[in-house]
Enzyme design. Structure first.
Site, PDB file in Angstrom:
ATOM      1  N   LYS A  44     -16.835  13.074   4.464  1.00  0.00           N
ATOM      2  CA  LYS A  44     -16.736  12.288   5.689  1.00  0.00           C
ATOM      3  C   LYS A  44     -18.028  12.491   6.473  1.00  0.00           C
ATOM      4  O   LYS A  44     -18.364  13.607   6.826  1.00  0.00           O
ATOM      5  CB  LYS A  44     -15.525  12.761   6.500  1.00  0.00           C
ATOM      6  CG  LYS A  44     -15.319  12.012   7.781  1.00  0.00           C
ATOM      7  CD  LYS A  44     -14.096  12.543   8.507  1.00  0.00           C
ATOM      8  CE  LYS A  44     -13.979  11.863   9.846  1.00  0.00           C
ATOM      9  NZ  LYS A  44     -12.988  12.481  10.684  1.00  0.00           N
ATOM     10  N   ASP A  84     -19.015  23.705   3.577  1.00  0.00           N
ATOM     11  CA  ASP A  84     -20.188  23.277   4.341  1.00  0.00           C
ATOM     12  C   ASP A  84     -21.267  24.337   4.173  1.00  0.00           C
ATOM     13  O   ASP A  84     -21.068  25.337   3.481  1.00  0.00           O
ATOM     14  CB  ASP A  84     -19.837  23.077   5.819  1.00  0.00           C
ATOM     15  CG  ASP A  84     -20.684  21.980   6.469  1.00  0.00           C
ATOM     16  OD1 ASP A  84     -21.921  21.972   6.263  1.00  0.00           O
ATOM     17  OD2 ASP A  84     -20.123  21.138   7.177  1.00  0.00           O
ATOM     18  N   HIS A 120     -24.355   9.266   4.426  1.00  0.00           N
ATOM     19  CA  HIS A 120     -25.338   8.501   5.203  1.00  0.00           C
ATOM     20  C   HIS A 120     -26.627   9.278   5.433  1.00  0.00           C
ATOM     21  O   HIS A 120     -27.648   8.700   5.770  1.00  0.00           O
ATOM     22  CB  HIS A 120     -24.730   8.083   6.548  1.00  0.00           C
ATOM     23  CG  HIS A 120     -24.544   9.231   7.494  1.00  0.00           C
ATOM     24  ND1 HIS A 120     -23.498  10.126   7.365  1.00  0.00           N
ATOM     25  CD2 HIS A 120     -25.272   9.640   8.553  1.00  0.00           C
ATOM     26  CE1 HIS A 120     -23.599  11.034   8.321  1.00  0.00           C
ATOM     27  NE2 HIS A 120     -24.662  10.763   9.056  1.00  0.00           N
ATOM     28  N   ASP A 175     -24.020  24.903  -1.003  1.00  0.00           N
ATOM     29  CA  ASP A 175     -24.894  23.732  -1.019  1.00  0.00           C
ATOM     30  C   ASP A 175     -24.302  22.702  -1.974  1.00  0.00           C
ATOM     31  O   ASP A 175     -24.189  22.956  -3.179  1.00  0.00           O
ATOM     32  CB  ASP A 175     -26.290  24.154  -1.486  1.00  0.00           C
ATOM     33  CG  ASP A 175     -27.304  23.028  -1.489  1.00  0.00           C
ATOM     34  OD1 ASP A 175     -26.901  21.841  -1.452  1.00  0.00           O
ATOM     35  OD2 ASP A 175     -28.506  23.327  -1.539  1.00  0.00           O
TER      36      ASP A 175
END
Length: 184
Positions: free
Chosen positions: A175, A141, A179, A161
């Site tokens: 996960k 992350d 979006h 990144d």
């Protein structure tokens, strides 16, 4: 469309419908407008067009899915689950986990490493590693996210990144990541 026309089409009480329409207007879903014949009527807004089944970029199917009793039931158990911290709201509502990793470790046989891109605090990866201890987990992350994540046996927290590079592993999963980004 006037209130009278709308209640006729929907075969419902115009009094009750008026209250619903007033609520929907307060959220910008419909607007009132005077019709050609001088009556007060309702017209769609850009927001209401997203809710039509045949509209461009329609969210109707998604909203119907999210408002299904199957999806709403776990919310009724959220407080109890938070207070006892033993059983998830999904398990309480459905009697079993929706998708339990401990029931399908064979999917991960032959894999020695898995990277969770956008893994946040590593919770999902922790569940996987607990179920499949032979896997080396990489929780990937942004640096400021992984810098505050507690250490966990079997998981390496890596900051970076995903648009530049992703750590190598036998498998990767994302996960709640895609979006956030457009197709471009």
């Amino acid at each position: 469309m006037t209130l009278s026309q709308l209640s006729s089409v929907l075969a419902c009480s115009s009094t009750s419908l008026f209250r619903i329409m007033r609520f929907l207007m307060s959220w910008g879903i419909f607007k009132e407008k005077i019709t050609n014949k001088g009556f007060m009527g309702y017209v769609q807004t850009p927001l209401s067009r997203l809710l039509t089944k045949d509209g461009n970029d329609s969210l109707a199917t998604f909203l119907l899915f999210e408002n299904n009793s199957f999806m709403l039931a776990p919310w009724h158990f959220l407080t109890a689950s938070v207070l006892d911290n033993k059983t998830s709201p999904i398990t309480r509502a459905l009697g079993k986990e929706l998708c339990s990793l401990d029931q399908c470790p064979k999917v991960f046989i032959g894999m020695s490493s898995v990277v969770n891109v956008g893994g946040g605090d590593g919770t999902t990866l922790h569940i996987l590693i607990k179920t499949c201890p032979w896997i080396q987990g990489i929780n990937f992350d942004l640096p400021h996210v992984v810098s505050v994540v507690p250490e966990c046996e079997g998981i390496e927290h890596v900051g970076g990144d995903m648009f530049i590079s992703v750590p190598e592993a036998n498998a990767a999963f994302l996960k709640w990541i895609l979006h956030d980004w457009s197709d471009d």
